[in-house]
Enzyme design. Structure first.
Site, PDB file in Angstrom:
ATOM      1  N   HIS A 175      35.078 -11.086  42.436  1.00  0.00           N
ATOM      2  CA  HIS A 175      34.082 -12.018  41.906  1.00  0.00           C
ATOM      3  C   HIS A 175      34.679 -13.366  41.545  1.00  0.00           C
ATOM      4  CE1 HIS A 175      31.604  -8.206  40.765  1.00  0.00           C
ATOM      5  NE2 HIS A 175      31.514  -8.514  42.042  1.00  0.00           N
ATOM      6  N   CYS A 180      42.043 -33.722  52.442  1.00  0.00           N
ATOM      7  CA  CYS A 180      40.943 -34.241  53.269  1.00  0.00           C
ATOM      8  C   CYS A 180      39.867 -34.978  52.478  1.00  0.00           C
ATOM      9  CB  CYS A 180      40.307 -33.105  54.067  1.00  0.00           C
ATOM     10  SG  CYS A 180      39.364 -31.935  53.064  1.00  0.00           S
ATOM     11  N   SER A 200      31.753  -0.326  34.481  1.00  0.00           N
ATOM     12  CA  SER A 200      30.554   0.518  34.458  1.00  0.00           C
ATOM     13  C   SER A 200      30.281   1.100  35.843  1.00  0.00           C
ATOM     14  CB  SER A 200      29.341  -0.302  34.011  1.00  0.00           C
ATOM     15  OG  SER A 200      28.979  -1.230  35.022  1.00  0.00           O
ATOM     16  N   LEU A 204      34.113   4.328  28.028  1.00  0.00           N
ATOM     17  CA  LEU A 204      33.461   4.922  26.861  1.00  0.00           C
ATOM     18  C   LEU A 204      32.029   5.349  27.165  1.00  0.00           C
ATOM     19  CD1 LEU A 204      34.729   2.369  24.190  1.00  0.00           C
ATOM     20  CD2 LEU A 204      35.370   4.780  24.315  1.00  0.00           C
ATOM     21  N   CYS A 236      40.507   1.358  27.013  1.00  0.00           N
ATOM     22  CA  CYS A 236      41.523   1.222  28.065  1.00  0.00           C
ATOM     23  C   CYS A 236      42.919   1.060  27.485  1.00  0.00           C
ATOM     24  CB  CYS A 236      41.173   0.034  28.964  1.00  0.00           C
ATOM     25  SG  CYS A 236      39.690   0.313  29.940  1.00  0.00           S
TER      26      CYS A 236
END
EC number: 2.3.1.286
Length: 402
Positions: free
Chosen positions: A188, A229, A271, A299, A316
């Site tokens: 992303h 450029c 998720s 979780l 984590c």
């Protein structure tokens, strides 16, 4: 009756009135049945019992709705394994890490919450707050630093226990943790990278500030130009509802190759509601017996839980601390002086210093870099990335309008 056998205008209006009256009667009956069902059976009158008996279809529909609502609520709840259970599961995970021939790690927003960057679907996540009509806030994203989980993943890669990392996060913390760029697919995008798509191959510009200040959904130009450029640069962010087409930093080719070779996948803090839509990451063309073993750390419920060889309910950082201890590996401490972003970054040219107002990263927290026109270090208002929550907000507005 109108000529030709059709209904006259007055007959059509009368039929419409009858239809609306029936719909309203049905809605009122539904409300009545709903009110009765909320009562305990012992508190219902004989008349109410008779109404329920006559409305079996409505009772079934309402009970089904209630079960679905309860199921959704349970899925949003955070569950923590007790310490002994978590240790037992981590020992099993450590065995899987040691024996894996090709381990790929998929990461989501949950690995960055320890850096004060909210996730999306947790109790205080971006989606959750927007759905409740509450404002989204976070610490200044430029203040975020790689977490214990980021540093652990880098160490695992260094020891050849992890072959590739596929991340949904735009915060650039994997890059800043020292993970080689060839070992990361930032599906992303990365808030620190802007590119020239006119140059072939695309020319990348790594910056020490968030380049997304002026960008948003379907608007990606950053206001700076290519040094070679002169074409307008664009950010690399893939918003909700967009399809990523850039080679880097998305690195889809490496992600799909890693997934095809994987015999083990470890999902950390995701998720998986977005990642599950990318079939190339799950080897779905292979028979189930030949697909990678899946290990999930989260979780909350994920749509891949039923496929997992093991689900660990824990934060984590807590899981990775235990895992690294079980593997006998030291967790490196993040050192800003050694942050790779400073050696990768392209400095702004003369005249570009005022092209952004974001705070720039600097090796020392004491002073901003020379010529920095960004916000002061002690800014009272959190400065969020241009990418942060934009797609969510757009979707929330559409839902409200609908």
């Amino acid at each position: 009756m109108a000529a030709g056998g059709g209904l006259s205008r007055s007959e059509r209006k009368a039929a419409e009135r009858v239809r609306r009256l029936r719909e309203e009667q049905q809605r009122e009956r539904l409300r009545q049945v709903s009110r009765i069902l909320r009562k305990a059976a012992a508190e219902r009158s004989a008349e109410e019992g008779r109404l329920l008996a006559e409305s079996e279809d409505l009772v079934t529909e309402l009970q089904g709705r209630s079960r679905r609502r309860e199921g959704l609520k349970r899925r949003q709840e955070e569950v923590c394994d007790d310490p002994e259970e978590l240790r037992r599961k981590v020992r099993e995970l450590a065995g899987a890490v040691r024996s894996a021939r090709h381990l790929v790690v998929y990461t989501g927003a949950g690995i960055s919450t320890a850096a004060s960057i909210p996730d999306y679907r947790g109790p205080n996540g971006v989606w959750t707050l927007l759905q409740k009509g509450r404002p989204v806030s976070a610490a200044d994203l430029s203040e975020a630093e790689p977490t214990l989980t980021h540093m652990s993943i880098t160490q695992l890669h260094k020891h050849k226990l992890v072959q590739h990392v596929v991340s949904q996060n735009c915060d650039g913390l994997h890059l800043r943790s020292g993970l080689p760029r060839t070992a990361i697919s930032e599906l992303h995008g990365n808030m620190y990278i802007e590119v020239c798509t006119s140059c072939i191959p695309n020319r990348e510009y790594v910056r020490v500030f968030d380049v997304t200040e002026r960008t948003a959904l379907h608007r990606h130009l950053t206001g700076r130009t290519c040094h070679k450029c002169g074409t307008q640069l664009r950010d690399t962010i893939v918003h909700f509802g967009e399809r990523g087409t850039l080679g880097q930093p998305l690195n889809w080719e490496a992600a799909t190759e890693a997934a095809s070779k994987a015999d083990t996948i470890l999902c950390l803090g995701s998720s998986l509601k977005v990642l599950k839509k990318y079939p190339r990451l799950w080897c779905m063309t292979k028979p189930p017996s030949r697909r990678p073993k899946l290990y999930i750390v989260n979780l909350q419920w994920t749509p891949k839980d039923d496929w997992a060889a093991l689900k660990l309910h824990g934060k984590c950082d807590d899981v990775m601390r235990l895992l690294m201890d079980e593997l006998g590996l030291e967790i490196p401490v993040y050192n800003r002086w050694q942050d790779p972003i400073f050696s990768l970054a392209t400095p702004l040219r003369a005249g570009e210093e005022g092209s952004h107002s974001r705070k720039s990263l600097c090796r020392s927290r004491e002073e901003p870099p020379p010529g920095d026109q960004s916000a002061p270090l002690a800014s009272a208002t959190p400065i969020l990335g241009g990418w942060f929550g934009r797609g969510c907000a757009k979707r929330a507005k559409r839902k409200k309008a609908a």
